[in-house]
Write a protein that holds these residues in place. Structure first.
Motif, mmCIF file in Angstrom:
data_model
loop_
_atom_site.group_PDB
_atom_site.id
_atom_site.type_symbol
_atom_site.label_atom_id
_atom_site.label_comp_id
_atom_site.label_asym_id
_atom_site.label_seq_id
_atom_site.Cartn_x
_atom_site.Cartn_y
_atom_site.Cartn_z
ATOM 1 N N GLY A 63 0.713 -1.010 0.224
ATOM 2 C CA GLY A 63 -0.162 0.070 -0.157
ATOM 3 C C GLY A 63 0.744 1.296 0.030
ATOM 4 N N VAL A 64 1.941 1.109 -0.689
ATOM 5 C CA VAL A 64 2.659 2.532 -0.552
ATOM 6 C C VAL A 64 2.051 3.684 -1.455
ATOM 7 N N ALA B 113 -14.814 12.993 14.350
ATOM 8 C CA ALA B 113 -13.567 13.054 13.347
ATOM 9 C C ALA B 113 -14.057 12.142 12.181
ATOM 10 N N GLU B 114 -14.805 11.263 12.369
ATOM 11 C CA GLU B 114 -15.165 10.504 11.213
ATOM 12 C C GLU B 114 -16.906 10.319 11.446
ATOM 13 N N SER B 130 -7.917 12.435 5.788
ATOM 14 C CA SER B 130 -7.914 11.108 5.256
ATOM 15 C C SER B 130 -8.296 10.330 6.732
ATOM 16 N N PRO B 131 -8.650 9.020 6.739
ATOM 17 C CA PRO B 131 -9.249 8.308 7.538
ATOM 18 C C PRO B 131 -8.116 8.165 8.777
ATOM 19 N N ARG B 132 -6.667 8.477 8.444
ATOM 20 C CA ARG B 132 -5.886 8.272 9.490
ATOM 21 C C ARG B 132 -5.464 9.706 10.203
ATOM 22 N N ARG B 133 -5.571 10.776 9.421
ATOM 23 C CA ARG B 133 -5.364 12.217 9.876
ATOM 24 C C ARG B 133 -5.847 13.318 9.459
ATOM 25 N N ASN B 135 -5.659 16.154 8.838
ATOM 26 C CA ASN B 135 -4.995 17.146 7.958
ATOM 27 C C ASN B 135 -4.013 16.421 7.005
ATOM 28 N N GLU B 136 -4.242 15.149 6.448
ATOM 29 C CA GLU B 136 -3.472 14.743 5.531
ATOM 30 C C GLU B 136 -4.220 15.069 4.021
ATOM 31 N N PHE B 137 -3.292 15.688 3.124
ATOM 32 C CA PHE B 137 -3.522 15.878 1.891
ATOM 33 C C PHE B 137 -3.602 14.743 1.186
ATOM 34 N N LEU B 138 -4.732 14.614 0.535
ATOM 35 C CA LEU B 138 -4.876 13.386 -0.514
ATOM 36 C C LEU B 138 -5.013 14.243 -1.813
ATOM 37 N N TRP B 139 -4.167 14.220 -2.554
ATOM 38 C CA TRP B 139 -4.404 14.886 -3.968
ATOM 39 C C TRP B 139 -4.525 13.738 -4.825
ATOM 40 N N THR B 143 -1.594 10.533 -4.631
ATOM 41 C CA THR B 143 -1.961 9.496 -3.978
ATOM 42 C C THR B 143 -2.181 8.200 -4.954
ATOM 43 N N PHE B 147 -2.316 2.721 -2.350
ATOM 44 C CA PHE B 147 -2.551 3.239 -0.847
ATOM 45 C C PHE B 147 -3.955 3.451 -0.383
#
Ligand code: SF4
Ligand code: SF4
Lengths: 300, 262
Positions: A63-64, B113-114, B130-133, B135-139, B143, B147
């Protein structure tokens, strides 16, 4: 302190996979290089296209999220273009280069590959001053002009390189230096320059340029308490060399950095007992791009 | 039966767009509406967003901005390092903090949070970054699909919905699963259009999960003049009027940056 008390980073996930694609072979020999790269450094062998492909597969199964290519100078690798194109099929790619050996034909091929795929291809070009006078004493005679022509070539191929500079100046001088940088980049036609500043790491060549870490420059148990370890590259990345998988690109030359033959084996805790770890602790995820760097203290 | 939900990403105080989006989604007959967080930032009159959410019973996920404003922190936790980006981010943050009532700040602290939903037998996970953070940017361009598949496995979700980056995109994953970044209502998508975007998600027992991004017209002229009256930076107003981002550019990956003007 008993060994068991040393701060350990437990990797949460393989976000970024790095490739030490040309080992430590570089056409330059910068005075502040945090690994001792130079034209004759054969400590590590080049990775073959097949090596890279099998690691891409292995990483995808875990899952990288993204890939980084470094060395040495990645563009000394005769197969670098097919290697980067192969990686772009799996995920976003960043290549760290000194910008001095780029060729238009390579950039055309890479541009096409990026355009046809989903993922970004980022170039990070290292330049350490906005003029030959400020850059060349660190990176070598004539390197400013050569690197800037590399940037120009990238811009002409519609890339938006991230210029990375190691902070070798005082805080007070910073805004002036950044402004000069922007000016120099605009002069060569880079209309929207991107700049990333890095702290110096006092290892490798830099150790003799300034000084190494003192014994007390270490992460202690007290400092570690409550620290958000997602800030550290070793919490979410690994680096591949011809010897196997290492904890991070910074410690590649340190024997204890080698964690295993497979990526899965390498995803185990690491004792952050090096001087460089202290710099990571102070400055956070210095190796990641701004678009994917975890922001400080923002974990929930 | 197909169930359809409307998902609104960051509002950034743009209550005019939120109002228009609610009306638009209602007209399209959606079954439910959600907001994925970041009620504040950028625009004028933070307090005008809240009554709309309450009135229409819109469930909200907590964004990084909501967390900061709710707890009265010093900044928005976007983590910029570029001094110019930080300068502008601080202006919009300080403005929002000063103009959000204590009652609304208390409400922000209650946000989850979710949100997890089961629709037509499919597991949906609504989050901010993202589900784990948070303020994670998923562009889209940074991405990898591997992942996203890993995230979906980890979270046991068939569909993950997020926002935070400001630009909408979606991708099909393995086993008929999907990831959708629903975009934001707060400002245009750096595409040279004045419309903002939201997403309508359809879940059908037979055909599965699908999504549609909806461009939304709203009274951006009125928003601009209110921003001017509130003395918000001309750079922000330019974005609203032209559809091109002028700030927060550092965090854009190469591809997304290239599409824009600056
Ligand atoms: S800093 Fe970069 S360009 Fe300079 S010697 Fe090291 S690897 Fe080569
Ligand atoms: S040098 Fe930095 S990234 Fe490498 S192990 Fe130490 S803390 Fe981790």
């Amino acid at each position: 302190m008993p060994a068991g008390d040393l701060p350990q980073v437990v990797p949460s996930h393989l976000d970024a996979l790095w490739f030490q694609v040309t080992g430590l072979r570089c056409n330059l020999a910068c005075h502040h290089c945090f690994v001792s790269c130079h034209p004759k450094n054969n400590t590590f062998a080049f990775l073959s296209l097949a090596d890279v492909e099998s690691r891409l597969e292995e990483a995808a199964a875990l899952g990288v999220k993204e890939f980084y290519f470094t060395g040495g100078e990645p563009f000394l690798h005769p197969q670098i273009v097919p290697i980067l194109i192969a990686a772009l099929a799996y995920g976003p790619v960043t290549v760290l280069t000194n910008g001095t050996v780029l060729k238009a034909d390579w950039l055309r091929q890479l541009r096409d590959a990026e355009e046809q795929g989903i993922y970004s291809l980022e170039f990070r070009v290292s330049i350490d001053g906005f003029s030959p006078e400020s850059n060349d004493p660190i990176r070598g005679e004539g390197t400013f002009v050569r690197a800037m022509s590399g940037v120009k070539l990238l811009v002409e191929h519609n890339f938006l390189p991230i210029i990375t500079a190691v902070r070798t100046w005082s805080d007070a001088a910073e805004s002036h230096i950044v402004a000069e940088f922007v000016h120099a980049l605009k002069e060569i036609g880079y209309a929207r320059p991107r700049i990333k500043l890095l702290p110096t790491l006092q290892i490798g060549a830099e150790e003799s340029r300034s000084c190494g870490y003192a014994d007390h420059d270490r992460i202690t148990a007290e400092m570690w308490a409550g620290f958000d370890s997602t800030q550290l590259v070793c919490e979410n990345s690994r680096v591949v060399s011809d010897r196997g998988v290492h904890v991070c690109p910074i410690l590649i030359e340190s024997p204890d950095s080698l964690l295993g033959k497979t990526l899965a084996q390498s995803l185990r805790p690491f004792e952050v007992s090096h001087g460089a770890c202290f710099t990571c602790y102070q400055f956070g995820s210095i190796c990641a791009n701004p678009s994917s760097a975890p922001a400080t203290g923002k974990d929930r | 039966m197909t169930t359809r939900i409307a998902c609104f990403g960051g509002i950034y105080n743009n209550y005019l767009a939120l109002e228009a989006a609610i009306a638009d989604a209602q007209r399209r007959g959606v079954d439910q509406m959600f907001c994925l967080g970041d009620l504040g930032a950028f625009g004028p009159h933070p307090d005008r967003v809240f009554p709309l959410l309450h009135q229409h019973e819109i469930q909200v996920v907590r964004g990084n901005y909501d967390d900061s404003i709710g707890r009265g922190l010093n900044d928005c936790q976007c983590g910029y390092t570029d001094p110019r980006d930080n300068h502008f981010a601080q202006i919009s943050y300080d403005y929002t903090l000063q103009n959000t009532s204590s009652e609304n700040r208390a409400y922000l602290c209650t946000l989850p949070a979710e949100i997890r939903l089961e629709i037509e037998g499919r597991q949906l996970l609504l989050c901010h970054g993202s589900p784990r953070r948070t303020n994670e940017f998923l562009w889209e361009s940074t991405t990898s699909t591997s992942f996203l598949n890993w995230l979906a496995d980890q979270q046991q979700a068939d569909l993950i919905l997020a926002t935070h980056t400001g630009i909408h995109w979606g991708r099909e994953l393995s086993n008929r699963r999907a990831f959708v970044n629903v975009g934001v209502l707060g400002r245009p998508a750096n595409d040279g259009r004045t419309e903002v975007w939201y997403a309508i998600i359809s879940v059908d027992p037979h055909s599965g999960i699908s999504w549609q991004f909806v461009p939304l017209e709203y009274d951006f002229r009125r928003l601009s003049s209110e921003m001017t009256a509130q003395r918000l930076p001309p750079e922000f107003i330019e974005t609203i009027q032209t559809g091109w981002w002028t700030t927060c550019l550092e965090i854009l990956p190469a591809k997304e940056r290239r599409w824009g003007l600056y």
